[in-house]
Scaffold this motif. Structure first.
Motif, PDB file in Angstrom:
ATOM      1  N   SER A 212       0.858  -1.186   0.000  1.00  0.00           N
ATOM      2  CA  SER A 212       0.000   0.000   0.000  1.00  0.00           C
ATOM      3  C   SER A 212       0.896   1.239   0.000  1.00  0.00           C
ATOM      4  N   LEU A 213       0.454   2.308  -0.680  1.00  0.00           N
ATOM      5  CA  LEU A 213       1.261   3.542  -0.749  1.00  0.00           C
ATOM      6  C   LEU A 213       2.724   3.206  -1.048  1.00  0.00           C
ATOM      7  N   ARG A 214       2.936   2.519  -2.150  1.00  0.00           N
ATOM      8  CA  ARG A 214       4.279   1.984  -2.405  1.00  0.00           C
ATOM      9  C   ARG A 214       5.325   3.075  -2.647  1.00  0.00           C
ATOM     10  N   GLU A 322     -12.771  13.783  19.373  1.00  0.00           N
ATOM     11  CA  GLU A 322     -13.805  12.810  19.019  1.00  0.00           C
ATOM     12  C   GLU A 322     -14.364  13.085  17.626  1.00  0.00           C
ATOM     13  N   GLN A 323     -14.568  14.361  17.321  1.00  0.00           N
ATOM     14  CA  GLN A 323     -15.099  14.698  15.990  1.00  0.00           C
ATOM     15  C   GLN A 323     -14.092  14.335  14.896  1.00  0.00           C
ATOM     16  N   ALA A 324     -12.811  14.662  15.131  1.00  0.00           N
ATOM     17  CA  ALA A 324     -11.785  14.334  14.130  1.00  0.00           C
ATOM     18  C   ALA A 324     -11.708  12.828  13.925  1.00  0.00           C
ATOM     19  N   SER A 325     -11.768  12.072  15.018  1.00  0.00           N
ATOM     20  CA  SER A 325     -11.685  10.617  14.911  1.00  0.00           C
ATOM     21  C   SER A 325     -12.902  10.044  14.185  1.00  0.00           C
ATOM     22  N   LEU A 326     -14.071  10.577  14.509  1.00  0.00           N
ATOM     23  CA  LEU A 326     -15.307  10.094  13.881  1.00  0.00           C
ATOM     24  C   LEU A 326     -15.228  10.233  12.360  1.00  0.00           C
ATOM     25  N   VAL A 327     -14.830  11.420  11.903  1.00  0.00           N
ATOM     26  CA  VAL A 327     -14.838  11.678  10.465  1.00  0.00           C
ATOM     27  C   VAL A 327     -13.712  10.908   9.775  1.00  0.00           C
ATOM     28  N   LYS A 328     -12.534  10.874  10.391  1.00  0.00           N
ATOM     29  CA  LYS A 328     -11.410  10.134   9.785  1.00  0.00           C
ATOM     30  C   LYS A 328     -11.768   8.651   9.649  1.00  0.00           C
ATOM     31  N   ALA A 329     -12.324   8.084  10.707  1.00  0.00           N
ATOM     32  CA  ALA A 329     -12.689   6.662  10.650  1.00  0.00           C
ATOM     33  C   ALA A 329     -13.740   6.423   9.572  1.00  0.00           C
ATOM     34  N   TRP A 330     -14.708   7.313   9.513  1.00  0.00           N
ATOM     35  CA  TRP A 330     -15.836   7.112   8.589  1.00  0.00           C
ATOM     36  C   TRP A 330     -15.405   7.253   7.128  1.00  0.00           C
ATOM     37  N   THR A 331     -14.619   8.299   6.819  1.00  0.00           N
ATOM     38  CA  THR A 331     -14.237   8.471   5.403  1.00  0.00           C
ATOM     39  C   THR A 331     -13.314   7.346   4.942  1.00  0.00           C
ATOM     40  N   THR A 332     -12.429   6.878   5.835  1.00  0.00           N
ATOM     41  CA  THR A 332     -11.529   5.801   5.398  1.00  0.00           C
ATOM     42  C   THR A 332     -12.304   4.500   5.184  1.00  0.00           C
ATOM     43  N   ALA A 333     -13.326   4.283   6.000  1.00  0.00           N
ATOM     44  CA  ALA A 333     -14.144   3.076   5.804  1.00  0.00           C
ATOM     45  C   ALA A 333     -14.958   3.173   4.512  1.00  0.00           C
ATOM     46  N   ASP A 363      -4.096   1.309  -1.623  1.00  0.00           N
ATOM     47  CA  ASP A 363      -3.726   2.542  -0.909  1.00  0.00           C
ATOM     48  C   ASP A 363      -4.758   2.884   0.178  1.00  0.00           C
ATOM     49  N   ALA A 364      -6.014   2.556  -0.077  1.00  0.00           N
ATOM     50  CA  ALA A 364      -7.061   2.845   0.913  1.00  0.00           C
ATOM     51  C   ALA A 364      -6.772   2.124   2.232  1.00  0.00           C
ATOM     52  N   GLU A 365      -6.077   1.003   2.149  1.00  0.00           N
ATOM     53  CA  GLU A 365      -5.776   0.236   3.370  1.00  0.00           C
ATOM     54  C   GLU A 365      -4.875   1.023   4.323  1.00  0.00           C
ATOM     55  N   ALA A 366      -3.923   1.752   3.779  1.00  0.00           N
ATOM     56  CA  ALA A 366      -3.038   2.541   4.650  1.00  0.00           C
ATOM     57  C   ALA A 366      -3.810   3.672   5.311  1.00  0.00           C
ATOM     58  N   TYR A 367      -4.678   4.334   4.542  1.00  0.00           N
ATOM     59  CA  TYR A 367      -5.480   5.422   5.119  1.00  0.00           C
ATOM     60  C   TYR A 367      -6.328   4.904   6.274  1.00  0.00           C
ATOM     61  N   TYR A 368      -6.822   3.685   6.101  1.00  0.00           N
ATOM     62  CA  TYR A 368      -7.691   3.053   7.092  1.00  0.00           C
ATOM     63  C   TYR A 368      -6.932   2.792   8.400  1.00  0.00           C
ATOM     64  N   THR A 369      -5.607   2.688   8.298  1.00  0.00           N
ATOM     65  CA  THR A 369      -4.792   2.266   9.445  1.00  0.00           C
ATOM     66  C   THR A 369      -3.996   3.390  10.093  1.00  0.00           C
ATOM     67  N   TYR A 370      -3.426   4.298   9.280  1.00  0.00           N
ATOM     68  CA  TYR A 370      -2.528   5.266   9.947  1.00  0.00           C
ATOM     69  C   TYR A 370      -3.300   6.449  10.532  1.00  0.00           C
ATOM     70  N   GLU A 371      -2.591   7.231  11.345  1.00  0.00           N
ATOM     71  CA  GLU A 371      -3.206   8.311  12.149  1.00  0.00           C
ATOM     72  C   GLU A 371      -4.316   7.721  13.014  1.00  0.00           C
ATOM     73  N   GLY A 372      -4.075   6.553  13.549  1.00  0.00           N
ATOM     74  CA  GLY A 372      -5.072   5.839  14.328  1.00  0.00           C
ATOM     75  C   GLY A 372      -5.857   4.923  13.436  1.00  0.00           C
ATOM     76  N   THR A 373      -5.936   3.640  13.827  1.00  0.00           N
ATOM     77  CA  THR A 373      -6.690   2.689  13.013  1.00  0.00           C
ATOM     78  C   THR A 373      -8.181   3.040  13.055  1.00  0.00           C
ATOM     79  N   TYR A 374      -8.932   2.414  12.150  1.00  0.00           N
ATOM     80  CA  TYR A 374     -10.396   2.585  12.178  1.00  0.00           C
ATOM     81  C   TYR A 374     -10.931   2.250  13.568  1.00  0.00           C
ATOM     82  N   ASP A 375     -10.461   1.107  14.107  1.00  0.00           N
ATOM     83  CA  ASP A 375     -10.976   0.657  15.413  1.00  0.00           C
ATOM     84  C   ASP A 375     -10.758   1.721  16.487  1.00  0.00           C
ATOM     85  N   VAL A 376      -9.523   2.168  16.581  1.00  0.00           N
ATOM     86  CA  VAL A 376      -9.197   3.080  17.684  1.00  0.00           C
ATOM     87  C   VAL A 376      -9.922   4.417  17.497  1.00  0.00           C
ATOM     88  N   ASN A 377     -10.011   4.874  16.253  1.00  0.00           N
ATOM     89  CA  ASN A 377     -10.724   6.140  16.035  1.00  0.00           C
ATOM     90  C   ASN A 377     -12.217   6.033  16.353  1.00  0.00           C
TER      91      ASN A 377
END
Ligand SMILES: Cc1cc2nc3c(=O)[nH]c(=O)nc-3n(C[C@H](O)[C@H](O)[C@H](O)COP(=O)(O)OP(=O)(O)OC[C@H]3O[C@@H](n4cnc5c(N)ncnc54)[C@H](O)[C@@H]3O)c2cc1C
Length: 405
Positions: A212-214, A322-333, A363-377
């Motif tokens: 991802s993001l090679r 919380e708002q930043a995490s909510l939106v980051k998690a949602w858009t990456t998913a 590449d979407a997989e890296a977005y889903y994981t970095y800056e906090g994983t989907y789960d943690v966000n």
């Protein structure tokens, strides 16, 4: 397919969310991405190398200084930065991440928490990409739980000795400056230090076989008795809360990255299905394909609007973690869903990088994981809803004060 498809993703005319100045940035970055990056990027993606030949053109875009407005940095607005992120990511996810790490982690940390001397020395070169920054928080044993970091900074006369390891650090194999987060022997608190290229105690090794993001050069870093002078400690950093503050700000920008990725996928899929014929008709004329196109388009519009609202809250000084995490998690998913729909529309060519969608898919997989994983966000977002910090092992015993918004 060397000519990038025209932009057709803007069903709700969301371009109107941008001011004339922000639209100008968008047009400038789109021209750069389509004309200079798109024709060459797959070659670098295949080799998992960074396209250094694009750096001088990057410098001409006037985006490197992020929100900082001094020392040669141009002071982007949040939507101006979003415009750049979307247009880079529309053509290539790695270029969007290169910009994010350099500008929204490196430059912003220096600009907001650095000394006047550090800013005067480093920001002019960083703003035009003649120098590159990296930002090293994550460690091999401390990813989601980054606040438990164990890299140490031991006080010695005239400076600090850094020891420890970092993992996943973007741009670090060639960065001129790496902002390293380490625990002070004096206070036990997390501090930040500028480690410069060539420091004999610093070694960065590229993480190989990343799918991802090679083009992003992620590194394992070894700090072995790395001496950093007092002048290279960031005076504005007092504790881990400062790192968390930088991450919340950059998470607002990272939330835009999947938006860029899916706009490119949609544009590519619309062109492909309009041109490719089966059973005597364009793919785009079949019901199943049209349903996928409509679902992709609707999701993209919603992603845009979520990010726009988050950016407004950030600009108003009201954005919470919380708002930043909510939106980051949602858009990456949502990005994972949109690229999967796009991939289905392309048949065999959906797994060939030349048609963009396969590249965006991974590449979407890296977005889903970095800056906090989907789960943690989502758990951070849910802490805002419930008052319980479920991401801590003792979640049930971790009742926080009731949410205030
Ligand atoms: C491409 C890429 C670029 C990166 N760039 C940088 C960079 O430039 N600088 C930097 O400092 N870092 C960077 N990172 C690190 C990134 O922020 C971490 O990978 C991320 O925070 C997750 O940490 P981890 O990989 O160690 O996973 P872990 O923390 O080990 O998590 C593994 C799994 O467990 C889940 N999990 C963990 N804790 C909990 C919990 N409490 N509750 C429920 N589930 C949980 C996670 O969601 C995940 O699914 C990058 C990572 C990647 C992949």
């Amino acid at each position: 397919m060397t000519v990038f498809p025209p932009a057709r993703h803007d069903a709700l005319e969301l371009e109107e969310l941008f001011t004339p100045e922000e639209k100008a940035i968008k047009a400038r970055v789109r021209a750069f991405a389509e004309q200079h990056a798109a024709p060459i990027i797959n070659k670098y993606w295949e080799k998992a190398e960074f396209p250094h030949e694009l750096r001088s053109k990057f410098g001409e875009l006037g985006i490197g200084g992020a929100h900082i407005k001094s020392h040669g940095c141009q002071g982007l607005t949040t939507m101006g930065a979003a415009a750049a992120i979307v247009e880079l990511g529309r053509v290539d996810g790695s270029l969007s991440t290169f910009f994010l790490v350099h500008s929204y982690l490196g430059v912003m940390t220096l600009g907001l928490l650095g000394s006047e001397a550090q800013k005067a020395e480093l920001l002019p070169g960083l703003s035009n990409f003649s120098k590159v920054a990296a930002w090293a928080l994550t460690e091999p044993s401390n990813g989601s739980d980054a606040s438990a970091l164990t890299t140490t900074a031991r006080k010695v006369p005239g400076g600090w000795i850094l020891d420890g390891r970092k993992r996943w650090i973007g741009n670090a194999t060639f960065a001129d400056v790496v902002i390293v987060w380490a625990r002070s022997s004096e206070t036990g608190q997390v501090n930040a230090f500028i480690v410069r290229k060539g420091n004999p105690g610093f070694r960065a090794t590229k993480i190989e076989h990343k799918i991802s993001l090679r083009c992003v050069q992620n590194a394992d870093i070894h700090l072995t008795g790395a001496f950093v002078p007092d002048a290279d400690r960031l005076p504005g950093v007092e504790s881990f809360a400062d790192a968390a503050g930088m991450l919340a700000m950059s998470r607002c920008m990272v939330a835009w990255q999947p938006v860029g990725l899916v706009t490119g996928v949609y544009d590519m899929v619309l062109r492909y299905t309009s041109q490719r014929r089966q059973f005597g008709a364009p793919l785009a004329s079949f019901h199943l394909v049209q349903e996928r196109l409509a679902r992709m388009q609707a999701t993209i519009q919603a992603m845009y609007l979520m990010c726009h609202r988050l950016s407004q809250l950030y600009d108003a000084g009201r954005m919470s973690h919380e708002q930043a995490s909510l939106v980051k998690a949602w858009t990456t998913a949502r990005a994972r869903e949109v690229v999967a729909l796009g991939r289905e529309c392309l048949g065999g060519n959906g797994i060939v990088a030349d048609f963009l969608v396969a590249k965006a898919f991974v590449d979407a997989e890296a977005y889903y994981t970095y800056e906090g994983t989907y789960d943690v966000n989502v758990l951070v977002a849910a802490r805002g809803q419930t008052g319980y910090a479920a991401f801590k092992t003792a979640g049930r015993a971790n009742k926080a004060p009731p949410p205030t918004h």
